[in-house]
Write an enzyme that holds these catalytic residues in place. Structure first.
Site, PDB file in Angstrom:
ATOM      1  N   GLU A  75       0.848  -1.191   0.000  1.00 28.73           N
ATOM      2  CA  GLU A  75       0.000   0.000   0.000  1.00 28.73           C
ATOM      3  C   GLU A  75       0.880   1.235   0.000  1.00 28.73           C
ATOM      4  OE1 GLU A  75      -4.076  -1.218   2.404  1.00 28.73           O
ATOM      5  OE2 GLU A  75      -2.594   0.044   3.368  1.00 28.73           O
ATOM      6  N   LYS A 248      -5.095  -3.548 -23.824  1.00 32.67           N
ATOM      7  CA  LYS A 248      -5.719  -3.555 -25.154  1.00 32.67           C
ATOM      8  C   LYS A 248      -4.608  -3.564 -26.200  1.00 32.67           C
ATOM      9  CE  LYS A 248     -10.084  -1.989 -23.230  1.00 32.67           C
ATOM     10  NZ  LYS A 248     -11.099  -0.933 -23.053  1.00 32.67           N
ATOM     11  N   ARG A 254      -3.644  -7.084 -17.711  1.00 33.72           N
ATOM     12  CA  ARG A 254      -4.918  -6.397 -17.472  1.00 33.72           C
ATOM     13  C   ARG A 254      -4.691  -5.354 -16.391  1.00 33.72           C
ATOM     14  NH1 ARG A 254      -8.205  -8.967 -20.260  1.00 33.72           N
ATOM     15  NH2 ARG A 254      -9.711  -7.351 -19.835  1.00 33.72           N
TER      16      ARG A 254
END
Ligand SMILES: *Cc1c(COP(=O)(O)O)cnc(C)c1O
Length: 426
Positions: A75, A248, A254
């Site tokens: 984090e 893409k 992803r």
């Protein structure tokens, strides 16, 4: 590791389905899931992937996704983490950020968004308050879910006004965009689409945003890879914030990313973490770095230009097959076709194409209610197909939609073309 047990041998990939990773451990431990993954690899290599949002990421990216960095909690940002042991996570993220900034010429990059939608959520969170007005392409014209869909956070939390495309030309009508901006006084204007096959005029959007004092957010989820390869104009000089996906045309894992200038960098970073996300997926962040490294090579620039040339060739060949091609062609990897002249709508056409092994989506058309089809050439180009193959795809496509000839022979033709160009050779 070699595959040895009988169960493993049973679930092992057939010799003609090359796997980019060593699946030995998974096959031995969990043949059920291994079998599903192998079947998916088989599906991907034996059918034609014409979904405009999809691509085949490299074995190096897949290896990074399957690496032990997947175990790490991180984090925060490099040098300011809420967890210990982040030395390598920090190093990976710094490389990803540096490569993204240099690839796209941006002053700041945030590579943590879990997806394209998360990137847009963070951009809105950084710039807007609930209830603010946003002007974006309307969903019926090709806007994304995050551009005001009623079932999405965007439609729930903001007031969206939608611009469209000219029903005859299929092109963005900048006069309408300007008129809507003047009438609605949006806090932000979003430029981006899931099916627009042409380059938006980013400079025009900037002028309109400046005229009404709005932020310009470019959602470049689709063209980001073409931009990286120099095959499409860059929105970076014009936009306040650029959101994108990395999976893409860009051909990475992803995920999402955000680019902006230094003055918005802190707001964007805080909007990603801690406002909309917790721990970053560090294996994905590292895989983004690998993909940015690949996208900076001359070979990738050649790829990006080939993707566009192939989309143009496919559009022309589909017109010859009797399909209506919206906007009369394409500048990008996207080709939108209306099968109406062949007497079917997009949904029926998709079913026929799926039966033949050609995987496509339906999409809205600039006119009327019938659905069209959205195709892309990113995946087939990664497979090494050429312009002659685009003509072959168009012929198979036309035959499938017209239900012409023997269905078995058609499926065999599609399979031969796909398997002749394996996504993971060797
Ligand atoms: C694909 C896409 C997105 C969202 O990406 P996800 O990773 O599926 O969330 C957002 N905006 C546009 C314009 C897209 O094409």
């Amino acid at each position: 590791m070699p595959v040895t047990t009988p169960a493993a041998r049973a679930a092992a990939p057939p010799s003609d389905t090359a796997m980019p990773q060593d699946f030995g451990a998974l096959v031995r431990q969990d043949p059920e899931i291994a079998g599903i993954l192998l079947a998916e690899a088989g599906r991907q290599s034996s059918t034609l992937q014409l979904i405009a949002a999809e691509n085949f990421t490299s074995p190096a990216v897949l290896a990074t996704l399957g690496s032990p960095l997947a175990n790490k909690y991180a984090e925060g940002y490099p040098g300011a983490r809420h967890h210990g042991g982040c030395e390598q996570a920090d190093a990976a993220e710094r490389v990803a950020v540096r490569r993204a900034m240099s690839l796209f010429g941006a002053e700041h990059a945030n590579v943590q968004p879990h997806s394209g939608s998360s990137a847009v959520l963070a951009a809105y969170a950084a710039l807007l308050r609930p209830g603010d007005t946003v002007l974006a392409m309307g969903l019926p014209s090709g806007g994304h879910l995050t551009h005001g869909a009623p079932g999405n956070f965007s439609g729930r939390w903001f007031e969206f006004a939608g611009y469209g495309v000219d029903p005859d030309s299929g092109l963005i009508d900048y006069t309408q965009v300007r008129a809507l901006a003047r009438a609605r006084r949006p806090k932000a204007i979003v430029c981006g689409s899931i099916s627009y096959p042409r380059h938006p005029d980013y400079e025009q959007f900037r002028h309109i945003a400046d005229e009404v004092g709005a932020y310009l957010i470019v959602d470049a989820a689709h063209p980001m890879g073409l931009i990286a390869g120099g095959a499409a104009p860059s929105p970076v000089p014009y936009a306040d914030v650029v959101c994108a996906t990395t999976h893409k045309v860009l051909r990475g894992p992803r995920g999402g990313m955000i680019l902006c200038g230094v003055e918005l960098s802190e707001r964007i970073d805080r909007a990603v973490f801690p406002f909309t996300q917790g721990g970053a997926q560090m294996h994905t962040v590292a895989a983004k770095a690998v993909a940015f490294g690949e996208a900076a090579t001359p070979a990738y620039a050649v790829y990006a230009h080939r993707v566009v040339a192939h989309a143009r060739a496919l559009a022309a060949a589909l017109e010859d097959e009797g399909f209506e091609v919206t906007t009369g062609g394409t500048d990008t990897h996207i080709v939108v076709v209306d099968p109406g002249p062949l007497g079917v709508d997009g949904r029926t056409a998709r079913e026929r194409l799926m039966a033949a092994g050609m995987v496509v989506d339906t999409c809205a058309l600039p006119y009327g209610d019938a659905r069209g089809m959205r195709l892309g050439t990113a995946a087939v180009t990664t497979q090494g197909m050429d312009e002659d193959d685009m003509a072959r795809i168009a012929a198979l496509f036309g035959a499938a939609v017209r239900e012409e000839g023997d269905a078995g022979a058609l499926r065999a033709g599609v399979r031969a073309l796909a398997e002749g160009n394996p996504p993971y050779p060797g």
